[in-house]
Design a protein around this motif. Structure first.
Motif, PDB file in Angstrom:
ATOM      1  N   ALA A 103       0.826  -1.213   0.000  1.00 49.14           N
ATOM      2  CA  ALA A 103       0.000   0.000   0.000  1.00 49.14           C
ATOM      3  C   ALA A 103       0.860   1.264   0.000  1.00 49.14           C
ATOM      4  O   ALA A 103       0.458   2.298  -0.525  1.00 49.14           O
ATOM      5  N   LEU A 104       2.063   1.158   0.579  1.00 47.59           N
ATOM      6  CA  LEU A 104       2.980   2.298   0.617  1.00 47.59           C
ATOM      7  C   LEU A 104       3.868   2.367  -0.630  1.00 47.59           C
ATOM      8  O   LEU A 104       4.575   3.358  -0.828  1.00 47.59           O
ATOM      9  N   GLY A 105       3.845   1.304  -1.438  1.00 47.13           N
ATOM     10  CA  GLY A 105       4.694   1.269  -2.628  1.00 47.13           C
ATOM     11  C   GLY A 105       6.112   0.800  -2.349  1.00 47.13           C
ATOM     12  O   GLY A 105       7.038   1.083  -3.109  1.00 47.13           O
ATOM     13  N   ILE A 106       6.282   0.062  -1.259  1.00 48.34           N
ATOM     14  CA  ILE A 106       7.605  -0.446  -0.885  1.00 48.34           C
ATOM     15  C   ILE A 106       7.697  -1.902  -1.328  1.00 48.34           C
ATOM     16  O   ILE A 106       7.111  -2.796  -0.708  1.00 48.34           O
TER      17      ILE A 106
ATOM     18  N   GLN B  39       4.732   3.430  12.170  1.00 51.31           N
ATOM     19  CA  GLN B  39       5.801   3.559  11.183  1.00 51.31           C
ATOM     20  C   GLN B  39       5.197   3.811   9.797  1.00 51.31           C
ATOM     21  O   GLN B  39       5.709   4.626   9.032  1.00 51.31           O
ATOM     22  N   ALA B  40       4.094   3.134   9.497  1.00 52.84           N
ATOM     23  CA  ALA B  40       3.413   3.348   8.213  1.00 52.84           C
ATOM     24  C   ALA B  40       2.886   4.780   8.123  1.00 52.84           C
ATOM     25  O   ALA B  40       2.975   5.419   7.064  1.00 52.84           O
ATOM     26  N   GLU B  41       2.356   5.315   9.231  1.00 52.95           N
ATOM     27  CA  GLU B  41       1.874   6.705   9.242  1.00 52.95           C
ATOM     28  C   GLU B  41       2.999   7.680   8.937  1.00 52.95           C
ATOM     29  O   GLU B  41       2.799   8.671   8.210  1.00 52.95           O
ATOM     30  N   ILE B  42       4.175   7.419   9.471  1.00 55.51           N
ATOM     31  CA  ILE B  42       5.339   8.294   9.234  1.00 55.51           C
ATOM     32  C   ILE B  42       5.686   8.300   7.745  1.00 55.51           C
ATOM     33  O   ILE B  42       5.910   9.361   7.156  1.00 55.51           O
ATOM     34  N   ILE B  43       5.709   7.120   7.143  1.00 52.17           N
ATOM     35  CA  ILE B  43       6.014   7.003   5.708  1.00 52.17           C
ATOM     36  C   ILE B  43       4.918   7.686   4.883  1.00 52.17           C
ATOM     37  O   ILE B  43       5.198   8.454   3.958  1.00 52.17           O
ATOM     38  N   ARG B  44       3.657   7.415   5.235  1.00 52.14           N
ATOM     39  CA  ARG B  44       2.523   7.988   4.517  1.00 52.14           C
ATOM     40  C   ARG B  44       2.561   9.516   4.546  1.00 52.14           C
ATOM     41  O   ARG B  44       2.302  10.178   3.532  1.00 52.14           O
ATOM     42  N   ALA B  45       2.878  10.088   5.693  1.00 51.05           N
ATOM     43  CA  ALA B  45       2.941  11.557   5.815  1.00 51.05           C
ATOM     44  C   ALA B  45       4.000  12.140   4.882  1.00 51.05           C
ATOM     45  O   ALA B  45       3.790  13.194   4.276  1.00 51.05           O
ATOM     46  N   LYS B  46       5.112  11.454   4.743  1.00 54.66           N
ATOM     47  CA  LYS B  46       6.172  11.929   3.842  1.00 54.66           C
ATOM     48  C   LYS B  46       5.746  11.780   2.388  1.00 54.66           C
ATOM     49  O   LYS B  46       6.026  12.652   1.558  1.00 54.66           O
TER      50      LYS B  46
END
Length: 182
Positions: free
Chosen positions: A14-17, A84-91
């Motif tokens: 979902a994050l594209g990782i 951790q996902a929220e941190i990545i999503r915010a960026k």
């Protein structure tokens, strides 16, 4: 693949990782901590949790630093996968490119913070999680003394994982410094 591994893979997708990104960065997954305890409440009232052995080592290290007139404060400790996902999503929402994001933050499942052993440390008068921390007396003290309490600097300059230099990020290594069992 277990349910927890499938959930993590779905979160990363979902994050594209992609698996290729993880392999290229030589990242190893970390098991989330199972038992946590309160290590510190910061001046903003945020509670920071660590595994019991890391919390005890943190308290001992903080007291030793205080005896040397050094103030150590936790900025961040245990983080669940979702945070951790929220941190990545915010960026991502700010338009950052994935390569840049992953030089600043580990993907969910690959952060030392999940283990309950990592602490981001600061000292009064310094902006949290900024490289300027390396110029503080607190950082000098940590470089000399943290090993005695089992803490090591995780991301020095030029680290193998491609993360930026993080003088504030220290991780408790069971068995390190004080003779704990591995």
């Amino acid at each position: 693949m277990h349910d927890s591994q499938q959930q993590l893979r779905a979160m990363l997708d979902a994050l594209g990782i992609t698996p290729n990104i993880l392999e290229r960065r030589a990242l190893a997954p970390y098991e989330p901590a199972r038992e946590l305890q309160l290590a510190e409440v910061d001046r903003h009232g945020r509670q920071h949790q660590l595994i019991p052995a890391a919390a005890a080592a943190w308290h001992d290290m903080k007291q030793a630093a205080a005896a040397d007139a050094i103030v150590l404060e936790i900025v961040s400790a245990f983080r669940p996968l979702e945070r951790q996902a929220e941190i990545i999503r915010a960026k991502l929402d700010k338009g950052m490119e994935m390569d840049r994001i992953l030089s600043l933050s580990a993907p969910p499942g690959y952060s030392e913070h999940h283990t309950g052993r990592a602490v981001d440390i600061n000292t009064p008068g310094c902006e949290p999680t900024e490289e300027e921390f390396e110029h503080t007396e607190a950082f000098s003290w940590l470089c000399r003394e943290a090993h005695r309490f089992g803490f090591t600097l995780s991301y020095p300059r030029g680290n193998a994982h491609g993360f930026i230099y993080e003088p504030w990020h220290w991780c408790y290594q069971p068995g390190g410094g004080k003779g704990e069992a591995r």
